[in-house]
Design an enzyme around this catalytic site. Sequence first.
Site, PDB file in Angstrom:
ATOM      1  N   GLU A 191      39.397  29.853  29.684  1.00  0.00           N
ATOM      2  CA  GLU A 191      39.604  28.858  31.364  1.00  0.00           C
ATOM      3  C   GLU A 191      38.733  26.859  30.513  1.00  0.00           C
ATOM      4  OE1 GLU A 191      41.164  29.966  32.913  1.00  0.00           O
ATOM      5  OE2 GLU A 191      40.553  31.073  34.810  1.00  0.00           O
TER       6      GLU A 191
ATOM      7  N   ASN B 123      46.340  25.806  34.452  1.00  0.00           N
ATOM      8  CA  ASN B 123      45.877  25.379  33.780  1.00  0.00           C
ATOM      9  C   ASN B 123      45.274  25.248  32.074  1.00  0.00           C
ATOM     10  OD1 ASN B 123      43.873  27.579  32.877  1.00  0.00           O
ATOM     11  ND2 ASN B 123      42.538  26.873  34.612  1.00  0.00           N
TER      12      ASN B 123
ATOM     13  N   HIS C  85      44.822  27.207  30.237  1.00  0.00           N
ATOM     14  CA  HIS C  85      44.368  28.587  29.352  1.00  0.00           C
ATOM     15  C   HIS C  85      44.863  29.243  28.475  1.00  0.00           C
ATOM     16  CE1 HIS C  85      44.461  31.940  32.705  1.00  0.00           C
ATOM     17  NE2 HIS C  85      45.738  31.488  32.418  1.00  0.00           N
TER      18      HIS C  85
ATOM     19  N   ASP D  36      44.244  40.353  26.280  1.00  0.00           N
ATOM     20  CA  ASP D  36      42.616  40.296  26.951  1.00  0.00           C
ATOM     21  C   ASP D  36      42.502  41.869  28.500  1.00  0.00           C
ATOM     22  OD1 ASP D  36      45.251  39.072  28.740  1.00  0.00           O
ATOM     23  OD2 ASP D  36      44.305  37.049  28.704  1.00  0.00           O
TER      24      ASP D  36
HETATM   25  C1  GLP Z   1      46.852  34.862  32.677  1.00  0.00           C
HETATM   26  C2  GLP Z   1      46.885  35.725  31.458  1.00  0.00           C
HETATM   27  C3  GLP Z   1      47.328  34.986  29.817  1.00  0.00           C
HETATM   28  C4  GLP Z   1      48.732  34.668  31.176  1.00  0.00           C
HETATM   29  C5  GLP Z   1      48.685  33.344  31.629  1.00  0.00           C
HETATM   30  C6  GLP Z   1      50.085  32.968  32.097  1.00  0.00           C
HETATM   31  O1  GLP Z   1      45.956  34.388  33.646  1.00  0.00           O
HETATM   32  N1  GLP Z   1      45.467  35.632  31.293  1.00  0.00           N
HETATM   33  O2  GLP Z   1      47.579  35.674  29.153  1.00  0.00           O
HETATM   34  O3  GLP Z   1      48.957  33.929  29.204  1.00  0.00           O
HETATM   35  O4  GLP Z   1      47.901  33.676  32.293  1.00  0.00           O
HETATM   36  O5  GLP Z   1      50.557  33.741  33.199  1.00  0.00           O
HETATM   37  P1  GLP Z   1      52.161  34.023  33.607  1.00  0.00           P
HETATM   38  O6  GLP Z   1      53.069  34.035  32.076  1.00  0.00           O
HETATM   39  O7  GLP Z   1      52.547  35.411  34.169  1.00  0.00           O
HETATM   40  O8  GLP Z   1      52.655  32.754  33.632  1.00  0.00           O
END
Ligand code: GLP
Length: 240
Positions: free
Chosen positions: A142, A135, A137, A67
């Site tokens: 989402e 959450n 995702h 993403d």
């Molecule tokens: C982000 C990204 C995800 C990521 C997730 C967790 O928003 N879009 O691809 O895996 O949230 O992020 P983090 O590893 O910083 O907790």
Amino acid sequence: MKVIVCKDYDDMSKKASELVISNMIEKPQIKFGFATGSSPIGLYKNLIAAQKEGEISFKYAKSVNLDEYVGIDKANEQSYSYFMDENLFDHVNINKENTHLPYAPENDEKYAIEYRKILDDFGQRDIQILGLGPNGHIAFNEPADKLNRRASIIKLTDSTIEANSRFFENEDEVPKYALSMGVEEVFDAKTLIVLASGKSKHEAVKRLLNDDTISTELPCSLLNLHPNVYLFVDEEAYNG
Ligand code: GLP
């Protein structure tokens, strides 16, 4: 799903990197799906170290990414493109022409269509690295009553904007939209390696492992449908 409970973030990163390293030794022309965020940074550090030790090489590896924020330049420090250079690509011998990231300089679905084509041409990934949003995702899919099958531009929820604001000066700076792989594309990998660390992930992990239902309102619950998932979870995310 294989659940590997790890002591802490470092232990999670170490165990996950051992699995990735053994796959890279077995298949040097490995195809990766990479993720950004804080969860995979330790894993990437270990891969960089393993290459320095001569254990692995990225010479024949290829990658796509999950993403990217909409409207953010590749050179911007908050872009996922910049993140991948900083945390992995600039430190290993991967050919950057073999790395692919979604890119949407503006909110236009045509960029999603372009990324779908890139994913189709790339073919099946051997390993997809994944983090979880607090959450639940996955990528930027989402919680919602419907999820996209294919790459699309997604409006971020307030909770994701808040969670990701730690990387920005303030919440207003966080982009409101992102271009993300769709669920069908995320799942089109032979192996999914999911990393979850810290208390903020506990609720999602608990529901992923204990709910009797699968729901688009908890996108990570769909992981229960994939035949080959490794969940590396630290004690804080596992126990709360
Ligand atoms: C982000 C990204 C995800 C990521 C997730 C967790 O928003 N879009 O691809 O895996 O949230 O992020 P983090 O590893 O910083 O907790």
